[in-house]
Design a protein around this motif. Structure first.
Motif, short mmCIF file in Angstrom:
data_model
loop_
_atom_site.label_atom_id
_atom_site.label_comp_id
_atom_site.label_asym_id
_atom_site.label_seq_id
_atom_site.Cartn_x
_atom_site.Cartn_y
_atom_site.Cartn_z
N LEU A 134 0.83 -1.21 0.00
CA LEU A 134 0.00 0.00 0.00
C LEU A 134 0.86 1.26 0.00
N ASP A 135 0.34 2.30 -0.66
CA ASP A 135 1.02 3.59 -0.63
C ASP A 135 0.44 4.46 0.48
N ALA A 136 0.89 5.71 0.56
CA ALA A 136 0.50 6.59 1.66
C ALA A 136 -1.00 6.88 1.68
N ALA A 137 -1.64 6.81 0.53
CA ALA A 137 -3.08 7.06 0.46
C ALA A 137 -3.89 5.81 0.74
N GLY A 138 -3.22 4.69 0.99
CA GLY A 138 -3.91 3.43 1.24
C GLY A 138 -4.26 2.66 -0.01
N ALA A 139 -3.79 3.13 -1.17
CA ALA A 139 -4.06 2.44 -2.44
C ALA A 139 -2.98 1.39 -2.69
N ALA A 140 -3.39 0.32 -3.38
CA ALA A 140 -2.44 -0.75 -3.69
C ALA A 140 -1.44 -0.29 -4.74
N SER A 141 -0.17 -0.63 -4.52
CA SER A 141 0.86 -0.40 -5.53
C SER A 141 0.73 -1.50 -6.57
N GLY A 164 -2.66 -1.93 -13.85
CA GLY A 164 -1.99 -3.18 -13.55
C GLY A 164 -2.59 -3.89 -12.35
N ARG A 165 -1.86 -4.90 -11.86
CA ARG A 165 -2.33 -5.71 -10.74
C ARG A 165 -1.59 -5.37 -9.47
N PRO A 166 -2.26 -5.47 -8.32
CA PRO A 166 -1.59 -5.12 -7.07
C PRO A 166 -0.43 -6.06 -6.77
N LEU A 167 0.60 -5.50 -6.18
CA LEU A 167 1.78 -6.27 -5.78
C LEU A 167 1.63 -6.73 -4.33
N PRO A 168 2.20 -7.88 -4.00
CA PRO A 168 2.13 -8.35 -2.61
C PRO A 168 3.09 -7.59 -1.71
N TYR A 221 5.42 3.37 -0.65
CA TYR A 221 5.31 2.11 0.10
C TYR A 221 6.14 2.24 1.36
N ASP A 222 6.01 1.41 2.39
CA ASP A 222 5.07 0.31 2.50
C ASP A 222 4.17 0.63 3.71
N TYR A 223 2.93 1.01 3.40
CA TYR A 223 1.95 1.36 4.42
C TYR A 223 0.98 0.20 4.68
N SER A 224 1.35 -0.99 4.21
CA SER A 224 0.55 -2.17 4.50
C SER A 224 0.69 -2.52 5.98
N PRO A 225 -0.22 -3.33 6.55
CA PRO A 225 -0.11 -3.69 7.97
C PRO A 225 1.24 -4.30 8.33
N SER A 226 1.78 -5.16 7.47
CA SER A 226 3.08 -5.77 7.78
C SER A 226 4.20 -4.73 7.72
#
Length: 690
Positions: A128-135, A146-150, A204-209
């Motif tokens: 996720l980026d800073a806005a919460g959107a998938a990279s 494109g498709r979201p990256l893990p 990145y990386d604003y994902s929970p992990s």
């Protein structure tokens, strides 16, 4: 007798002897296995290159999650990477294996299998980026976004990536590792993690992990939430209340700036953690290297904050190109030089074959020849030909966007024949095979260095920071680079948080970005450097605080005690001694000089601008040198006793319709081609290519 291979300070060492690492990429997975042997022989015999690099694409070898990876061609002959490596070994070739897990290389989804995409498996966390959107990864401009990256540190994806990498290590590399097999080195990841080494810090990386790792780092850095609150002027009760910056909020106080510096440091440790985990999963016995894409002009600070090889332990820095034609674009040239100077390591991907995908200038060898020499002159310990041979036999699932051949103008064509680029590569490879040890022994003529203080990069990276009085880092480095090159002076780059007194003492002058705070040990280091006779040019205010924002003005005091106020950068440049300058006094070109510490031997590299007309003259403390090159061409010359010995000079550039009889002149000796042609002397034997 077993041959030992290691990497020391970025240099490949074979049986105790340093080597310029010369490699050619060959993507076996894009070609018919029936032609593998022929193409490998052509790279060896026509190009003179004996080290092959190749990705091992995950999606190619394991397209189905329910099926184990196929490394022997049981499901498709093109997957027989075990056979490919055996073939390399039989042909006397060495290999740099590149198992990803993400590879880019113009493959669908960057080489990741479809089944690790977060949109295909809800258990896999998206990046996720800073806005919460998938990279996302777009396979082509025709299919945005494109498709979201893990998320790399997400538990589900990390487990799958570990399984893939462990399988490559156990089933492919164990038996093929040097000295029993051809694999002498392993590259992990690609240009950051997902070709994102130069992306903005907000990407990145604003994902929970990612945020969990960020907060874990904060706890390690600060120890207690109370100490964190004191430094940041906050009132958090728990670490999970701490949020990373998502934009520049006009931070003007040091307490506010520290949050941005923390996020920059997080990016450096995040990249280190991913590299460490993935390399450990492969568990390969050979040296591990990474390839970083150079910084972009707009995001120089983002790259500087993230790319910290000093943190990587035994993992070696390497870099790529892919940012423009450096002979025609000063911005691309500056970024390339900075990438080569950031840390010692090889150039692992130089574009020698893509003219349709990137720029038509690459249709001629002069463009890539120029760039390969520039990287070596600026500090690279090796160069790569990407790709050595063109390919034409891949499955649509691997790449449905690009058409054969891949690439369109490689030194070895898709039918196996040698193109006009082949003898140019051969001259360059032969020159460094013969003189590479001595070239690496020679030191660049540098009296000045730029000191990187990377917390400032984490602050300056954010759009708007430059308008808030925030400290500079990338902009200061770029201004320093421009000043030095305009004065005909080479330079070094030193990362201050890990530097030693001896490292600084090697340079008489040091330019350092200034700001409100600086680590105590860095201030002490710089004060000691000043006390030892060094000179510091401070680009910004002297710090009055330490890293914990406690009063500490050792550097300011030391600067105040110097006998004279440090000169302004321009005045300092004008006062530079002739011994340190390598000046182009006629023509449009750049030049770099390396001098042997013991023998009367020097290597001069001249990089000719695409707009140059006529001969180029270079003045050094050791005498004058002249060369005639094609526009956008280059020359590298070994000078022994002040006169030319071996050399390679590019006199032809068909893309720019430029053809001259290649010529060099120094110390009263001249060598020239009779007709428009490239010219070389290697081992005393003249070669002319017209």
């Amino acid at each position: 007798m077993s041959v030992t291979i290691e990497v020391r300070n970025g240099v490949t060492i074979v049986d105790g002897e340093p080597r310029v690492l010369v490699t050619a990429d060959y993507p076996y997975y894009r070609d018919d296995p029936a032609v593998w042997a022929d193409r490998l022989r052509a790279i060896r015999d026509e190009l003179g290159i004996e080290v092959i690099s190749s990705y091992i694409p995950w999606r190619h070898h394991q397209p189905d999650a329910a099926t184990a990876p196929d490394f022997t061609g049981g499901g498709h002959p093109g997957r027989d990477v075990v056979g490919f490596l055996n073939l390399c070994h039989d042909l006397g070739l060495k290999v740099i294996a590149k198992p990803g897990p993400f590879i880019h290389a113009e493959t669908t989804y960057g080489g990741l299998p479809d089944w690790v995409c977060p949109s295909a498996d809800a258990e896999i966390e998206p990046l996720l980026d800073a806005a919460g959107a998938a990279s996302c990864w777009a396979d082509s401009a025709a299919h945005p976004p494109g498709r979201p990256l893990p998320a790399p540190l997400g538990a589900a994806f990390l487990a799958e990536a570990d399984r893939w990498l462990a399988a490559v290590g156990k089933e492919v590399l164990d038996a093929a590792t040097h000295p029993e097999g051809p694999v002498i080195m392993m590259q992990i990841a690609n240009e950051g993690v997902y070709t994102n080494g130069a992306r903005s810090l907000s990407a990145y990386d604003y994902s929970p992990s990612g945020l969990a790792f960020f907060r874990d780092r904060l706890q390690r850095w600060y120890g207690s939430i109370e100490d964190y609150n004191r430094t940041h002027a906050t009132a958090h009760r728990h670490w999970d209340e701490v949020e990373p910056p998502r934009s520049w909020t006009g931070a003007e106080r040091p307490e506010e700036m520290r949050g941005h510096a923390d996020w920059g440091r997080f990016h450096a440790e995040y990249l280190t953690e991913v590299y460490r985990r993935w390399a450990a999963a492969v568990d390969c016995r050979v040296p591990v290297v990474v390839n970083l894409n150079p910084p972009t002009v707009e995001e120089l600070d983002d790259w500087l904050a993230r790319v910290r090889p000093e943190m990587w332990g035994d993992i070696t820095y390497g870099f790529t190109n892919w940012m423009g034609v450096v002979s025609a674009d000063p911005d691309a040239q500056a970024r390339y030089v900075i990438a080569a100077k950031r840390a010692p390591g090889p150039n692992l991907e130089e574009n020698w074959g893509f003219s349709q995908l990137y720029d038509p200038a690459y249709s001629d060898a002069a463009t890539s020849f120029h760039q390969s020499l520039l990287a070596l002159a600026a500090g690279s310990t090796g160069f790569n030909v990407y790709t050595g041979a063109a390919t034409s036999g891949w499955s649509p699932d691997l790449d449905s966007t690009h058409t054969a051949p891949y690439p369109d103008s490689a030194p070895i064509a898709a039918d196996g024949s040698a193109t006009a680029k082949a003898p140019v590569v051969r001259m360059l490879a032969d020159f460094f095979a013969l003189h590479g040890v001595e070239f690496l022994e020679c030191a660049p003529v540098t009296a000045e260095a730029f000191g990187l203080y990377l917390p400032y990069a984490g602050i300056a990276a954010w759009p708007g920071a430059d308008r808030s009085g925030a400290p500079r880092c990338g902009a200061a480095l770029r201004a320093f680079h421009d000043r030095m090159r305009q004065a005909g002076r080479d330079y070094a780059v030193v990362e201050l948080e890990s530097a030693t007194p001896d490292r600084l003492a090697a340079h008489g002058r040091l330019t350092v970005p200034g700001g409100p705070f600086m680590h105590r040990h860095v201030q002490d280091l710089l004060a000691g450097y000043l006390a030892g006779g060094g000179r510091i040019l401070l680009d910004g205010p002297a710090p009055g605080l330490d890293e914990d924002l406690r009063p500490y003005g050792v550097l300011a005091d030391a600067l105040g005690r110097t006998a004279s106020t440090p000169a302004a950068p321009q005045a300092d440049a004008e006062a530079e001694t002739e011994a340190e300058a390598v000046r182009v006094t006629r023509g449009r070109a750049d030049a770099f000089l390396r001098v042997h510490p013991v023998r009367d031997v020097r290597y001069l590299t001249v990089l000719v601008d695409s707009e140059n007309e006529g001969p180029v003259r270079v003045e050094t403390a050791y005498g004058a040198f002249e060369t005639s090159c094609a526009r956008g061409g280059a020359a590298v010359v070994r000078l022994a006793g002040g006169v030319p010995d071996d050399f390679v000079v590019k006199g032809l550039n068909s893309f720019l319709d430029s053809a001259v009889p290649a010529r060099i002149s120094a110390g009263g000796r001249e060598e020239r081609a009779d007709l428009p042609a490239d010219l070389a002397r290697i081992g005393g034997r003249i070669r002319s290519l017209g």
